[in-house]
Design a protein around this motif. Structure first.
Motif, mmCIF file in Angstrom:
data_model
loop_
_atom_site.group_PDB
_atom_site.id
_atom_site.type_symbol
_atom_site.label_atom_id
_atom_site.label_comp_id
_atom_site.label_asym_id
_atom_site.label_seq_id
_atom_site.Cartn_x
_atom_site.Cartn_y
_atom_site.Cartn_z
ATOM 1 N N UNK A 112 21.057 32.419 -6.338
ATOM 2 C CA UNK A 112 21.625 31.804 -7.528
ATOM 3 C C UNK A 112 23.134 31.888 -7.633
ATOM 4 N N UNK A 113 23.710 32.970 -7.128
ATOM 5 C CA UNK A 113 25.163 33.123 -7.233
ATOM 6 C C UNK A 113 25.913 32.647 -5.996
ATOM 7 N N UNK A 114 25.183 32.194 -4.972
ATOM 8 C CA UNK A 114 25.846 31.751 -3.736
ATOM 9 C C UNK A 114 25.455 30.321 -3.351
ATOM 10 N N UNK A 115 25.144 29.535 -4.356
ATOM 11 C CA UNK A 115 24.925 28.098 -4.193
ATOM 12 C C UNK A 115 23.722 27.723 -3.348
ATOM 13 N N UNK A 116 22.671 28.506 -3.387
ATOM 14 C CA UNK A 116 21.434 28.068 -2.764
ATOM 15 C C UNK A 116 20.813 27.062 -3.727
ATOM 16 N N UNK A 117 20.878 25.798 -3.375
ATOM 17 C CA UNK A 117 20.353 24.754 -4.258
ATOM 18 C C UNK A 117 19.388 23.806 -3.550
ATOM 19 N N UNK A 118 19.339 23.839 -2.223
ATOM 20 C CA UNK A 118 18.563 22.827 -1.497
ATOM 21 C C UNK A 118 17.074 22.847 -1.812
ATOM 22 N N UNK A 119 16.505 23.973 -2.185
ATOM 23 C CA UNK A 119 15.069 24.032 -2.476
ATOM 24 C C UNK A 119 14.748 23.951 -3.968
ATOM 25 N N UNK A 120 15.738 23.968 -4.821
ATOM 26 C CA UNK A 120 15.460 24.002 -6.256
ATOM 27 C C UNK A 120 14.722 22.763 -6.751
ATOM 28 N N UNK A 121 14.923 21.633 -6.116
ATOM 29 C CA UNK A 121 14.263 20.403 -6.535
ATOM 30 C C UNK A 121 12.921 20.143 -5.884
ATOM 31 N N UNK A 122 12.449 21.072 -5.049
ATOM 32 C CA UNK A 122 11.165 20.862 -4.371
ATOM 33 C C UNK A 122 10.013 20.925 -5.361
ATOM 34 N N UNK A 123 8.995 20.136 -5.085
ATOM 35 C CA UNK A 123 7.784 20.177 -5.890
ATOM 36 C C UNK A 123 6.936 21.375 -5.484
ATOM 37 N N UNK A 124 5.961 21.674 -6.297
ATOM 38 C CA UNK A 124 5.017 22.744 -5.991
ATOM 39 C C UNK A 124 4.341 22.474 -4.647
ATOM 40 N N UNK A 125 3.918 21.235 -4.433
ATOM 41 C CA UNK A 125 3.245 20.871 -3.181
ATOM 42 C C UNK A 125 4.173 21.055 -1.981
#
Length: 188
Positions: free
Chosen positions: A50-63
């Motif tokens: 969260x504090x080091x810009x890990x964002x690539x997986x945040x939009x993934x769906x549950x599936x």
């Protein structure tokens, strides 16, 4: 608006390359998350990154999370400090005996306690013996990972001290995306 990001790829090509860190003092243990859990993995991902810009997986769906975690040879190893999740290392078995350390890190409140070197050592050792746990997988011939200039300030030094060697460097322009956290009020 964009920022310049340097990405370094590192590897080990033999189990003998691994230089383990000393175990931290206290009640620190590392366990494999034996049941793939999108909820738990997303928690670890967002809490560590969260504090080091890990964002690539945040939009993934549950599936999509289920698919990633359910692949043969995918493993998540979690460090616990006195029973509380402190960080994790995620492995992904690839073709021809290659294992990628896809994600590795500590929740901010657990950084600086000598847990990271131990967790990375343990995770790399599990990458080297991954085929022993997955019937039909080729023995590991190479373990690799990447880190970037947005990661924690001690990440590269930890990788080098554990015996990883640099094999590629790339510089790119990426969108200047705000880091999602840490959670307001959390240690960081």
């Amino acid at each position: 608006m964009s920022i310049t990001v340097t990405t370094w790829s590192l590897e080990q090509t033999s189990p003998a390359d691994l230089r383990p860190a000393a175990e931290p003092s206290g009640d620190v243990r590392i366990e494999r998350a034996g049941v793939p859990s999108p909820e738990f993995s997303r928690f670890l991902y967002s809490a560590v990154g969260g504090d080091i810009r890990w964002t690539d997986r945040l939009g993934l769906t549950y599936a999509q999370w289920e698919e990633i975690l359910g692949r043969p040879g995918a493993e998540t190893w979690v460090a616990y400090d006195r029973g509380t999740p402190a960080g994790y290392v995620e492995l992904d078995a690839q073709d021809d005996g290659v294992v990628e350390i896809v994600y590795f890190g500590l929740i901010p409140a657990f950084r600086g306690r000598r847990i990271g070197g131990h967790l990375l050592s343990y995770g790399a050792a599990r990458a080297w013996d991954l085929a022993e746990r997955w019937l039909g997988r080729a023995p590991t011939k190479r373990v690799w990972l990447h880190t970037c200039s947005l990661d924690g300030e001690h990440a590269m030094d930890n990788y080098l001290r554990r015996g990883f060697r640099l094999f590629d460097t790339k510089v790119s322009e990426e969108p200047d995306t705000a880091a999602p956290g840490p959670w307001p009020g959390a240690l960081g």
